[in-house]
Design a protein around this motif. Sequence first.
Motif, PDB file in Angstrom:
ATOM      1  N   GLU A 228      16.625  -3.682   5.152  1.00 54.42           N
ATOM      2  CA  GLU A 228      15.256  -3.838   4.932  1.00 54.42           C
ATOM      3  C   GLU A 228      14.337  -2.539   4.277  1.00 54.42           C
ATOM      4  OE1 GLU A 228      13.466  -4.485   8.844  1.00 54.42           O
ATOM      5  OE2 GLU A 228      14.243  -2.533   9.826  1.00 54.42           O
TER       6      GLU A 228
ATOM      7  N   GLY B 107      10.381   2.128   2.846  1.00 58.69           N
ATOM      8  CA  GLY B 107       9.020   2.635   2.008  1.00 58.69           C
ATOM      9  C   GLY B 107       9.578   3.277   0.515  1.00 58.69           C
TER      10      GLY B 107
ATOM     11  N   ASN C  41       4.360   4.018  -0.450  1.00 58.91           N
ATOM     12  CA  ASN C  41       4.096   2.946   0.385  1.00 58.91           C
ATOM     13  C   ASN C  41       5.079   2.903   1.455  1.00 58.91           C
ATOM     14  OD1 ASN C  41       1.723   1.488  -1.202  1.00 58.91           O
ATOM     15  ND2 ASN C  41       3.157   1.910  -2.665  1.00 58.91           N
ATOM     16  N   TYR C  42       4.769   2.166   2.536  1.00 60.22           N
ATOM     17  CA  TYR C  42       5.530   2.056   3.569  1.00 60.22           C
ATOM     18  C   TYR C  42       5.559   0.598   4.343  1.00 60.22           C
ATOM     19  CZ  TYR C  42       5.043   7.093   3.281  1.00 60.22           C
ATOM     20  OH  TYR C  42       4.844   8.243   3.004  1.00 60.22           O
ATOM     21  N   ALA C  43       6.490   0.289   4.902  1.00 61.21           N
ATOM     22  CA  ALA C  43       6.716  -0.862   5.683  1.00 61.21           C
ATOM     23  C   ALA C  43       5.660  -0.637   6.822  1.00 61.21           C
ATOM     24  CB  ALA C  43       7.992  -1.074   6.177  1.00 61.21           C
ATOM     25  N   ASP C  44       5.296  -1.704   7.492  1.00 58.82           N
ATOM     26  CA  ASP C  44       4.181  -1.641   8.503  1.00 58.82           C
ATOM     27  C   ASP C  44       4.892  -0.960   9.780  1.00 58.82           C
ATOM     28  OD1 ASP C  44       2.543  -4.643   7.778  1.00 58.82           O
ATOM     29  OD2 ASP C  44       2.134  -2.796   7.107  1.00 58.82           O
ATOM     30  N   PHE C  45       6.188  -1.293   9.973  1.00 55.54           N
ATOM     31  CA  PHE C  45       6.739  -0.746  11.268  1.00 55.54           C
ATOM     32  C   PHE C  45       7.004   0.648  11.066  1.00 55.54           C
ATOM     33  CE2 PHE C  45      10.759  -0.400   9.063  1.00 55.54           C
ATOM     34  CZ  PHE C  45      11.161  -1.615   8.284  1.00 55.54           C
TER      35      PHE C  45
ATOM     36  N   LYS D 257       4.629   2.896   9.431  1.00 54.84           N
ATOM     37  CA  LYS D 257       3.338   3.617   9.108  1.00 54.84           C
ATOM     38  C   LYS D 257       2.921   4.444   9.909  1.00 54.84           C
ATOM     39  CE  LYS D 257       1.680   0.310   5.652  1.00 54.84           C
ATOM     40  NZ  LYS D 257       0.536  -0.610   5.386  1.00 54.84           N
TER      41      LYS D 257
ATOM     42  N   ARG E 236       4.342   7.033  11.126  1.00 46.89           N
ATOM     43  CA  ARG E 236       5.466   7.797  11.701  1.00 46.89           C
ATOM     44  C   ARG E 236       6.387   8.288  10.581  1.00 46.89           C
ATOM     45  NH1 ARG E 236       9.307   5.172  14.765  1.00 46.89           N
ATOM     46  NH2 ARG E 236       8.975   3.364  13.453  1.00 46.89           N
TER      47      ARG E 236
END
Length: 119
Positions: free
Chosen positions: A46, A49, A58-62, A64, A66
């Motif tokens: 998966e 970012g 850009n980052y995956a929500d899980f 963001k 951190r």
Amino acid sequence: QVQLVQSGGGLVQAGGSLRLSCAASGRIFRITFMGWYRQAPGNQRELVGTITSGGEANYADFVKGRFTISGDNAKNTVYLQMNNLKPEDTAVYYCTFSVYSYAGIRDYWGQGTQVTVSS
């Protein structure tokens, strides 16, 4: 021949921090895109970012809030700073670069780095 070499990673307690690095070497004309993926056992790889050569991340929500991705264009290196790590962040982390070289435009991958977060 372009190669990506990762460093960093290891074992950390929940709430701790780690920093991963990924350096590209070879006859590189330009790096257009850098990214980090991860793969936990039994799961698909998966996206964590990405960052462009211009520094837009850009980052995956899980992750963001951190994780932070940064790049050093002069060193052809991308970093992944991981803070407030959780056990569910345990995975093998891979970097990937989109590189324009003598071979044309191709995507290259690092060898992978294990990150283990204990509870």
